[in-house]
Motif scaffolding. Structure first.
Motif, PDB file in Angstrom:
ATOM      1  N   PRO A  83      -8.431  -0.122  -7.773  1.00 47.83           N
ATOM      2  CA  PRO A  83      -7.763  -1.415  -7.595  1.00 47.83           C
ATOM      3  C   PRO A  83      -7.696  -2.228  -8.886  1.00 47.83           C
ATOM      4  O   PRO A  83      -6.663  -2.825  -9.195  1.00 47.83           O
ATOM      5  CB  PRO A  83      -8.619  -2.128  -6.541  1.00 47.83           C
ATOM      6  CG  PRO A  83      -9.314  -1.026  -5.812  1.00 47.83           C
ATOM      7  CD  PRO A  83      -9.531   0.056  -6.838  1.00 47.83           C
TER       8      PRO A  83
ATOM      9  N   TRP B 145      -6.333  -7.425  -7.821  1.00 46.13           N
ATOM     10  CA  TRP B 145      -7.005  -6.182  -7.425  1.00 46.13           C
ATOM     11  C   TRP B 145      -7.263  -6.147  -5.921  1.00 46.13           C
ATOM     12  O   TRP B 145      -7.301  -5.076  -5.328  1.00 46.13           O
ATOM     13  CB  TRP B 145      -8.304  -5.990  -8.203  1.00 46.13           C
ATOM     14  CG  TRP B 145      -9.322  -7.058  -7.978  1.00 46.13           C
ATOM     15  CD1 TRP B 145      -9.488  -8.206  -8.700  1.00 46.13           C
ATOM     16  CD2 TRP B 145     -10.310  -7.105  -6.945  1.00 46.13           C
ATOM     17  NE1 TRP B 145     -10.513  -8.964  -8.184  1.00 46.13           N
ATOM     18  CE2 TRP B 145     -11.036  -8.308  -7.103  1.00 46.13           C
ATOM     19  CE3 TRP B 145     -10.644  -6.252  -5.907  1.00 46.13           C
ATOM     20  CZ2 TRP B 145     -12.083  -8.670  -6.259  1.00 46.13           C
ATOM     21  CZ3 TRP B 145     -11.696  -6.604  -5.058  1.00 46.13           C
ATOM     22  CH2 TRP B 145     -12.396  -7.813  -5.245  1.00 46.13           C
ATOM     23  N   ARG B 146      -7.446  -7.317  -5.295  1.00 46.13           N
ATOM     24  CA  ARG B 146      -7.711  -7.358  -3.851  1.00 46.13           C
ATOM     25  C   ARG B 146      -6.534  -6.768  -3.060  1.00 46.13           C
ATOM     26  O   ARG B 146      -6.743  -6.111  -2.037  1.00 46.13           O
ATOM     27  CB  ARG B 146      -8.004  -8.779  -3.391  1.00 46.13           C
ATOM     28  CG  ARG B 146      -9.318  -9.304  -3.911  1.00 46.13           C
ATOM     29  CD  ARG B 146      -9.591 -10.726  -3.404  1.00 46.13           C
ATOM     30  NE  ARG B 146     -10.785 -11.270  -3.978  1.00 46.13           N
ATOM     31  CZ  ARG B 146     -12.024 -11.015  -3.567  1.00 46.13           C
ATOM     32  NH1 ARG B 146     -12.215 -10.195  -2.554  1.00 46.13           N
ATOM     33  NH2 ARG B 146     -13.055 -11.556  -4.166  1.00 46.13           N
ATOM     34  N   ARG B 147      -5.326  -7.000  -3.515  1.00 45.16           N
ATOM     35  CA  ARG B 147      -4.149  -6.432  -2.845  1.00 45.16           C
ATOM     36  C   ARG B 147      -4.222  -4.908  -2.869  1.00 45.16           C
ATOM     37  O   ARG B 147      -3.997  -4.250  -1.854  1.00 45.16           O
ATOM     38  CB  ARG B 147      -2.874  -6.918  -3.538  1.00 45.16           C
ATOM     39  CG  ARG B 147      -1.606  -6.275  -3.013  1.00 45.16           C
ATOM     40  CD  ARG B 147      -0.375  -6.751  -3.776  1.00 45.16           C
ATOM     41  NE  ARG B 147       0.805  -6.075  -3.343  1.00 45.16           N
ATOM     42  CZ  ARG B 147       1.518  -6.372  -2.264  1.00 45.16           C
ATOM     43  NH1 ARG B 147       1.145  -7.359  -1.485  1.00 45.16           N
ATOM     44  NH2 ARG B 147       2.597  -5.690  -1.938  1.00 45.16           N
ATOM     45  N   TYR B 148      -4.560  -4.354  -4.022  1.00 46.08           N
ATOM     46  CA  TYR B 148      -4.585  -2.899  -4.161  1.00 46.08           C
ATOM     47  C   TYR B 148      -5.785  -2.280  -3.469  1.00 46.08           C
ATOM     48  O   TYR B 148      -5.696  -1.156  -2.971  1.00 46.08           O
ATOM     49  CB  TYR B 148      -4.459  -2.506  -5.634  1.00 46.08           C
ATOM     50  CG  TYR B 148      -3.121  -2.997  -6.136  1.00 46.08           C
ATOM     51  CD1 TYR B 148      -1.958  -2.371  -5.706  1.00 46.08           C
ATOM     52  CD2 TYR B 148      -3.018  -4.128  -6.920  1.00 46.08           C
ATOM     53  CE1 TYR B 148      -0.719  -2.847  -6.077  1.00 46.08           C
ATOM     54  CE2 TYR B 148      -1.775  -4.612  -7.302  1.00 46.08           C
ATOM     55  CZ  TYR B 148      -0.626  -3.966  -6.874  1.00 46.08           C
ATOM     56  OH  TYR B 148       0.601  -4.450  -7.219  1.00 46.08           O
TER      57      TYR B 148
ATOM     58  N   ALA C 277      -6.877  -3.458  -0.614  1.00 45.12           N
ATOM     59  CA  ALA C 277      -6.433  -3.445   0.784  1.00 45.12           C
ATOM     60  C   ALA C 277      -5.493  -2.262   1.047  1.00 45.12           C
ATOM     61  O   ALA C 277      -5.614  -1.576   2.070  1.00 45.12           O
ATOM     62  CB  ALA C 277      -5.738  -4.765   1.133  1.00 45.12           C
ATOM     63  N   ILE C 278      -4.577  -2.007   0.120  1.00 45.95           N
ATOM     64  CA  ILE C 278      -3.670  -0.863   0.272  1.00 45.95           C
ATOM     65  C   ILE C 278      -4.467   0.437   0.266  1.00 45.95           C
ATOM     66  O   ILE C 278      -4.272   1.314   1.116  1.00 45.95           O
ATOM     67  CB  ILE C 278      -2.602  -0.857  -0.841  1.00 45.95           C
ATOM     68  CG1 ILE C 278      -1.640  -2.033  -0.665  1.00 45.95           C
ATOM     69  CG2 ILE C 278      -1.841   0.471  -0.869  1.00 45.95           C
ATOM     70  CD1 ILE C 278      -0.716  -2.267  -1.847  1.00 45.95           C
ATOM     71  N   LEU C 279      -5.391   0.549  -0.671  1.00 46.70           N
ATOM     72  CA  LEU C 279      -6.217   1.745  -0.782  1.00 46.70           C
ATOM     73  C   LEU C 279      -7.033   1.951   0.494  1.00 46.70           C
ATOM     74  O   LEU C 279      -7.061   3.053   1.042  1.00 46.70           O
ATOM     75  CB  LEU C 279      -7.139   1.605  -1.996  1.00 46.70           C
ATOM     76  CG  LEU C 279      -7.927   2.808  -2.394  1.00 46.70           C
ATOM     77  CD1 LEU C 279      -8.113   2.790  -3.909  1.00 46.70           C
ATOM     78  CD2 LEU C 279      -9.278   2.840  -1.753  1.00 46.70           C
TER      79      LEU C 279
ATOM     80  N   ASP D 254      -6.482   0.822   3.490  1.00 44.96           N
ATOM     81  CA  ASP D 254      -5.600   1.213   4.599  1.00 44.96           C
ATOM     82  C   ASP D 254      -5.276   2.702   4.525  1.00 44.96           C
ATOM     83  O   ASP D 254      -5.140   3.361   5.554  1.00 44.96           O
ATOM     84  CB  ASP D 254      -4.317   0.391   4.601  1.00 44.96           C
ATOM     85  CG  ASP D 254      -4.493  -0.951   5.292  1.00 44.96           C
ATOM     86  OD1 ASP D 254      -5.565  -1.193   5.885  1.00 44.96           O
ATOM     87  OD2 ASP D 254      -3.555  -1.777   5.227  1.00 44.96           O
ATOM     88  N   GLY D 255      -5.176   3.254   3.333  1.00 46.98           N
ATOM     89  CA  GLY D 255      -4.926   4.679   3.169  1.00 46.98           C
ATOM     90  C   GLY D 255      -6.103   5.546   3.601  1.00 46.98           C
ATOM     91  O   GLY D 255      -5.932   6.736   3.872  1.00 46.98           O
TER      92      GLY D 255
END
Length: 192
Positions: free
Chosen positions: A155, A170-173, A175-177, A179-180
């Motif tokens: 992230p 980095w918090r957005r990424y 969260a995406i990570l 979720d994956g």
């Protein structure tokens, strides 16, 4: 048996490690002991009373950071929600790197037996958190501790690629990570 440090010596050591981490973050491995001592508000001799060499100081910074992650993992090991515990651990790791990216110091410690031993404990901690989250169905069954260990800095790395990015991007990424990692809608992964 190692005696505990006196209160003033422990305080000086904490100040020294924080100052050294800041100095290394700004100047890289070229940071001088004199600048580190000045930043910590202590004498150069005090630095060498704690750490015989610059390499010992670098190892202490790495050990301090890794021990902090291990402590966070242990604190989260028995959390009721294993998925939330893993996400919190990954958040702690990303926050630590966001504060000061000292990942280059890890490479400077290759061959240091104590760093290798503590690194092994961190891998075990991540494996335990991942295994528990997998066992509770919070993450996909084919995700390994090694996968998560390798993704922990992702992230921050992604956010660093955005010029002028807000400091918490980095918090957005993360969260995406994360979720994956979830089992919902997952497709099989290629071999590890």
């Amino acid at each position: 048996m190692t005696r505990p440090l006196r209160a003033d010596a422990a305080r000086n050591r904490r100040l020294l490690l924080a100052a050294a981490a800041d100095e290394f973050a700004e100047r890289g491995l070229d940071a001088s002991i004199a600048d580190i001592a000045r930043r910590a508000g202590i004498g150069k001799g005090t630095v060498f009373r704690h750490f015989a060499t610059k390499e010992d100081l670098i190892a202490a910074i790495v050990l301090d950071r890794v021990e902090g992650l291990i402590a966070a993992g242990r604190r989260l090991a028995d959390a009721a929600d294993a998925g939330a515990a893993l996400l919190e651990f990954m958040t702690v790791a990303a926050e630590q790197r966001q504060q000061r990216d000292l990942s280059f110091l890890h490479a400077a410690n290759e061959g240091n037996a104590e760093v290798a031993r503590v690194h092994g404990r961190l891998v075990e901690t991540v494996d335990a958190l991942v295994g528990r989250a997998r066992g509770h169905g919070a993450i996909r069954a084919d995700v390994t501790g090694t996968d998560v260990f390798l993704l922990m800095c992702a992230p921050n790395h992604v956010a660093e690629q955005v010029p002028g990015a807000p400091p918490d991007l980095w918090r957005r990424y993360l969260a995406i990570l994360f979720d994956g990692l979830r089992p919902e809608g997952a497709h099989p992964l290629p071999a590890a």
